[in-house]
Design a protein around this motif. Sequence first.
Motif, PDB file in Angstrom:
ATOM      1  N   PRO A  41       0.799  -1.240   0.000  1.00 12.77           N
ATOM      2  CA  PRO A  41       0.000   0.000   0.000  1.00 12.77           C
ATOM      3  C   PRO A  41       0.827   1.283   0.000  1.00 12.77           C
ATOM      4  O   PRO A  41       0.281   2.358  -0.238  1.00 12.77           O
ATOM      5  CB  PRO A  41      -0.826  -0.118   1.289  1.00 12.77           C
ATOM      6  N   GLN A  42       2.140   1.179   0.245  1.00  8.52           N
ATOM      7  CA  GLN A  42       2.994   2.366   0.261  1.00  8.52           C
ATOM      8  C   GLN A  42       3.748   2.565  -1.055  1.00  8.52           C
ATOM      9  O   GLN A  42       4.562   3.476  -1.162  1.00  8.52           O
ATOM     10  CB  GLN A  42       4.019   2.251   1.400  1.00  8.52           C
ATOM     11  N   ALA A  43       3.503   1.710  -2.035  1.00  8.32           N
ATOM     12  CA  ALA A  43       4.270   1.750  -3.292  1.00  8.32           C
ATOM     13  C   ALA A  43       3.694   2.808  -4.232  1.00  8.32           C
ATOM     14  O   ALA A  43       2.700   2.569  -4.937  1.00  8.32           O
ATOM     15  CB  ALA A  43       4.269   0.378  -3.955  1.00  8.32           C
ATOM     16  N   GLU A  44       4.336   3.962  -4.249  1.00  6.11           N
ATOM     17  CA  GLU A  44       3.846   5.084  -5.060  1.00  6.11           C
ATOM     18  C   GLU A  44       3.823   4.736  -6.549  1.00  6.11           C
ATOM     19  O   GLU A  44       2.955   5.203  -7.290  1.00  6.11           O
ATOM     20  CB  GLU A  44       4.729   6.310  -4.810  1.00  6.11           C
ATOM     21  N   GLN A  45       4.787   3.893  -7.000  1.00  3.91           N
ATOM     22  CA  GLN A  45       4.841   3.532  -8.426  1.00  3.91           C
ATOM     23  C   GLN A  45       3.565   2.826  -8.886  1.00  3.91           C
ATOM     24  O   GLN A  45       3.137   2.989 -10.032  1.00  3.91           O
ATOM     25  CB  GLN A  45       6.036   2.619  -8.718  1.00  3.91           C
ATOM     26  N   LEU A  46       2.960   2.056  -8.003  1.00  6.62           N
ATOM     27  CA  LEU A  46       1.738   1.326  -8.371  1.00  6.62           C
ATOM     28  C   LEU A  46       0.568   2.279  -8.547  1.00  6.62           C
ATOM     29  O   LEU A  46      -0.249   2.115  -9.466  1.00  6.62           O
ATOM     30  CB  LEU A  46       1.418   0.271  -7.308  1.00  6.62           C
ATOM     31  N   TYR A  47       0.475   3.270  -7.665  1.00  8.93           N
ATOM     32  CA  TYR A  47      -0.571   4.281  -7.828  1.00  8.93           C
ATOM     33  C   TYR A  47      -0.403   4.998  -9.166  1.00  8.93           C
ATOM     34  O   TYR A  47      -1.377   5.202  -9.907  1.00  8.93           O
ATOM     35  CB  TYR A  47      -0.508   5.313  -6.694  1.00  8.93           C
ATOM     36  N   LYS A  48       0.845   5.390  -9.459  1.00  7.10           N
ATOM     37  CA  LYS A  48       1.105   6.126 -10.705  1.00  7.10           C
ATOM     38  C   LYS A  48       0.713   5.293 -11.917  1.00  7.10           C
ATOM     39  O   LYS A  48       0.091   5.805 -12.871  1.00  7.10           O
ATOM     40  CB  LYS A  48       2.594   6.496 -10.779  1.00  7.10           C
ATOM     41  N   LYS A  49       1.055   4.016 -11.888  1.00  5.51           N
ATOM     42  CA  LYS A  49       0.723   3.159 -13.027  1.00  5.51           C
ATOM     43  C   LYS A  49      -0.771   3.004 -13.177  1.00  5.51           C
ATOM     44  O   LYS A  49      -1.306   2.980 -14.300  1.00  5.51           O
ATOM     45  CB  LYS A  49       1.396   1.792 -12.845  1.00  5.51           C
ATOM     46  N   LEU A  50      -1.482   2.930 -12.072  1.00  4.23           N
ATOM     47  CA  LEU A  50      -2.941   2.831 -12.129  1.00  4.23           C
ATOM     48  C   LEU A  50      -3.563   4.120 -12.662  1.00  4.23           C
ATOM     49  O   LEU A  50      -4.488   4.081 -13.475  1.00  4.23           O
ATOM     50  CB  LEU A  50      -3.505   2.508 -10.743  1.00  4.23           C
TER      51      LEU A  50
END
Length: 232
Positions: A41-50
């Motif tokens: 839940p802290q992985a900023e890269q995953l939010y950006k990709k979404l």
Amino acid sequence: KVVVKQPSNIDLVLQKVELQMSLGHATEAERTLLDALNTNPQAEQLYKKLFDLYDSGNVADADRQRRRLRARLIQTLPQSRLARFERGRALMEAQQFDGAAATFLELIREDPGDHESMLELARCLFALGRADQALRIAEQFLGDRPEDKDLAGVTDAIRMTYMRSLLGANQDAEVVNVAKRALNGTTADAGTMLNYLGQALVNLGLEGQIDEAARDAIKRLNDQEADIMFRW
């Protein structure tokens, strides 16, 4: 299978998503990212990709899902650059352009290479009626990324609004400057730029320069030759 065994390996997750997207499996890519986000839940890269996936328009109900993701990001990582960027986007959507501009300006001051924030700042200034400032920012950004067609379209829209206001104020010389910068640089709409240039040159009594400007535009922007010829 490797991703299943190593759910915290963000690089592997992103590689899997790229493969799914290349195969046209956007829904599966979304599921992969959401599952990974539940684990990380802290992985900023995953939010950006979404966010990029939802902005692509390849996923059903993308707007609602994007809003939910934004709320989750702001709650989980409130001080991250991405969360602050998304707060700026939310202010823009609420037409609170002054607040949005301040948010993007802060991000740019921290990282002058943040082109996304620079473009959003230009959009804010444009909405606030400060088209000259917006244009300077957009053209600076476009100079760094001349191959970006979406950016060229945004910059052209700012140029056209600005030139219309200049023509209405009889500032024809500045219209010539703006149009020539576009034709000598990057534009997705050379025909319209030439049209504005022609209007200004006629108003200045310099209509004899129009033919030369059109020929130069065809040489530089030969992929738009048909449109230039039509407007010429």
